[in-house]
Design an enzyme around this catalytic site. Structure first.
Site, PDB file in Angstrom:
ATOM      1  CE  LYS A   1      -3.850  -2.362   2.335  1.00 29.28           C
ATOM      2  NZ  LYS A   1      -4.843  -2.297   3.441  1.00 29.28           N
TER       3      LYS A   1
ATOM      4  CE1 TYR B   1      -9.237  -3.200   0.521  1.00 30.35           C
ATOM      5  CE2 TYR B   1      -8.389  -1.209  -0.487  1.00 30.35           C
ATOM      6  CZ  TYR B   1      -8.206  -2.333   0.300  1.00 30.35           C
ATOM      7  OH  TYR B   1      -6.971  -2.582   0.864  1.00 30.35           O
TER       8      TYR B   1
ATOM      9  CG  PHE C   1     -13.797   1.549   6.858  1.00 27.71           C
ATOM     10  CD1 PHE C   1     -13.169   0.908   5.789  1.00 27.71           C
ATOM     11  CD2 PHE C   1     -14.548   0.769   7.733  1.00 27.71           C
ATOM     12  CE1 PHE C   1     -13.282  -0.455   5.592  1.00 27.71           C
ATOM     13  CE2 PHE C   1     -14.676  -0.607   7.544  1.00 27.71           C
ATOM     14  CZ  PHE C   1     -14.033  -1.216   6.463  1.00 27.71           C
TER      15      PHE C   1
ATOM     16  NE  ARG D   1      -6.105 -12.307   4.578  1.00 28.44           N
ATOM     17  CZ  ARG D   1      -6.818 -11.177   4.653  1.00 28.44           C
ATOM     18  NH1 ARG D   1      -6.714 -10.246   3.693  1.00 28.44           N
ATOM     19  NH2 ARG D   1      -7.619 -10.941   5.654  1.00 28.44           N
TER      20      ARG D   1
ATOM     21  CB  THR E   1      -7.302  -6.527   9.709  1.00 32.90           C
ATOM     22  OG1 THR E   1      -7.504  -7.617   8.825  1.00 32.90           O
ATOM     23  CG2 THR E   1      -7.666  -5.217   9.016  1.00 32.90           C
TER      24      THR E   1
ATOM     25  NE  ARG F   1      -2.253  -5.827   6.981  1.00 34.65           N
ATOM     26  CZ  ARG F   1      -3.437  -6.276   6.587  1.00 34.65           C
ATOM     27  NH1 ARG F   1      -4.099  -7.158   7.324  1.00 34.65           N
ATOM     28  NH2 ARG F   1      -3.969  -5.849   5.464  1.00 34.65           N
TER      29      ARG F   1
ATOM     30  CG  ASN G   1      -3.562  -2.416   6.897  1.00 36.92           C
ATOM     31  OD1 ASN G   1      -3.413  -2.052   5.737  1.00 36.92           O
ATOM     32  ND2 ASN G   1      -4.636  -3.053   7.301  1.00 36.92           N
TER      33      ASN G   1
ATOM     34  CG  HIS H   1      -5.008  -6.167  -0.608  1.00 35.41           C
ATOM     35  ND1 HIS H   1      -6.210  -6.382   0.022  1.00 35.41           N
ATOM     36  CD2 HIS H   1      -5.041  -6.931  -1.730  1.00 35.41           C
ATOM     37  CE1 HIS H   1      -6.932  -7.221  -0.714  1.00 35.41           C
ATOM     38  NE2 HIS H   1      -6.246  -7.566  -1.781  1.00 35.41           N
TER      39      HIS H   1
ATOM     40  CD  GLU I   1      -8.482  -8.976  -4.109  1.00 37.48           C
ATOM     41  OE1 GLU I   1      -7.325  -9.364  -3.817  1.00 37.48           O
ATOM     42  OE2 GLU I   1      -9.377  -8.780  -3.256  1.00 37.48           O
TER      43      GLU I   1
HETATM   44  P1  RTP Z   1      -6.957  -5.690   2.997  1.00 36.75           P
HETATM   45  O1  RTP Z   1      -8.252  -6.036   2.292  1.00 36.75           O
HETATM   46  O2  RTP Z   1      -6.543  -4.263   2.780  1.00 36.75           O
HETATM   47  O3  RTP Z   1      -5.889  -6.695   2.662  1.00 36.75           O
HETATM   48  O4  RTP Z   1      -7.151  -5.835   4.572  1.00 36.75           O
HETATM   49  P2  RTP Z   1      -7.888  -7.010   5.352  1.00 36.75           P
HETATM   50  O5  RTP Z   1      -8.389  -8.048   4.394  1.00 36.75           O
HETATM   51  O6  RTP Z   1      -6.968  -7.447   6.428  1.00 36.75           O
HETATM   52  O7  RTP Z   1      -9.105  -6.235   6.007  1.00 36.75           O
HETATM   53  P3  RTP Z   1     -10.540  -5.867   5.398  1.00 36.75           P
HETATM   54  O8  RTP Z   1     -11.557  -6.263   6.385  1.00 36.75           O
HETATM   55  O9  RTP Z   1     -10.666  -6.381   3.986  1.00 36.75           O
HETATM   56  O10 RTP Z   1     -10.506  -4.284   5.369  1.00 36.75           O
HETATM   57  C1  RTP Z   1      -9.866  -3.581   4.315  1.00 36.75           C
HETATM   58  C2  RTP Z   1      -9.062  -2.452   4.899  1.00 36.75           C
HETATM   59  O11 RTP Z   1      -9.974  -1.480   5.406  1.00 36.75           O
HETATM   60  C3  RTP Z   1      -9.410  -0.859   6.547  1.00 36.75           C
HETATM   61  N1  RTP Z   1     -10.362  -0.955   7.629  1.00 36.75           N
HETATM   62  N2  RTP Z   1     -10.738   0.078   8.328  1.00 36.75           N
HETATM   63  N3  RTP Z   1     -12.029   1.770  10.201  1.00 36.75           N
HETATM   64  C4  RTP Z   1     -12.295   0.482  10.213  1.00 36.75           C
HETATM   65  O12 RTP Z   1     -13.052  -0.019  10.998  1.00 36.75           O
HETATM   66  C5  RTP Z   1     -11.625  -0.368   9.224  1.00 36.75           C
HETATM   67  N4  RTP Z   1     -11.796  -1.669   9.070  1.00 36.75           N
HETATM   68  C6  RTP Z   1     -10.999  -2.041   8.047  1.00 36.75           C
HETATM   69  C7  RTP Z   1      -8.119  -1.561   6.886  1.00 36.75           C
HETATM   70  O13 RTP Z   1      -7.045  -0.739   6.472  1.00 36.75           O
HETATM   71  C8  RTP Z   1      -8.166  -2.835   6.069  1.00 36.75           C
HETATM   72  O14 RTP Z   1      -6.883  -3.222   5.651  1.00 36.75           O
HETATM   73 MG    MG Z   2      -9.564  -7.586   2.712  1.00 31.88          MG
END
Ligand code: RTP
Ligand code: MG
Length: 138
Positions: free
Chosen positions: A11, A51, A59, A87, A93, A104, A114, A117, A128
């Site tokens: 990122k 996304y 968010f 992962r 996360t 991370r 973070n 991705h 993707e």
């Molecule tokens: P990513 O998709 O970026 O690889 O991250 P992830 O699977 O670990 O987490 P995901 O649930 O898919 O969330 C995507 C990104 O959104 C941000 N986030 N912010 N403010 C909040 O509550 C919140 N929750 C998630 C995080 O930066 C996360 O990486």
């Molecule tokens: Mg994700």
């Protein structure tokens, strides 16, 4: 276990922090094969598609703004069980749950910035990779 491909992306905060090399090194040392990579600034449209599962979350706007705020390093990696293992190597996360030794856990302290991705399932990986690299790499 089948040979899989996954989509990983350093990122904008990771590019800014100059940890691309460290991250690539981790996946090479683990035994995975790099199949494609590019440094690019994502358009708003690409970020919103990427996304899309979070489109209704509060968010979402901030997430799209962040991911388009500077260059990202998009990658396709191949190997046995690579989707799940990547992962695990990324770490959780939530910063309070990401263990030291994970990407991370070593580099990130906030939920929003973070570093990396990674696709979370076979369906996400195929979608993707197609979105960022086109169908010939899926
Ligand atoms: P990513 O998709 O970026 O690889 O991250 P992830 O699977 O670990 O987490 P995901 O649930 O898919 O969330 C995507 C990104 O959104 C941000 N986030 N912010 N403010 C909040 O509550 C919140 N929750 C998630 C995080 O930066 C996360 O990486
Ligand atoms: Mg994700």
């Amino acid at each position: 276990m089948a040979i899989e491909k996954t989509f990983l992306m350093v990122k904008p905060d990771g590019v800014e922090r100059q940890v691309i090399g460290d991250i690539v090194d981790r996946f090479e040392r683990r035994g995975f094969e790099l199949k494609g990579a590019k440094l690019m600034v994502a358009s708003k449209e690409l970020a919103e598609k990427h996304y899309a599962e979070h489109a209704e979350r509060p968010f979402f706007g901030e997430l799209v703004d962040f991911i388009t705020s500077g260059p990202v390093f998009a990658m396709v990696w191949e190997g046995e069980n690579v989707i799940k293992l990547a992962r695990t190597m990324m770490g959780a996360t939530k910063p309070e749950d990401s263990n030291p030794g994970t990407i991370r856990g070593d580099f990130a302290t906030t939920l929003s910035h973070n570093i990396i991705h990674g696709s979370d399932s076979l369906a996400s990986a195929e979608r993707e990779i197609g979105l960022w690299f086109g169908s010939e790499l899926v």
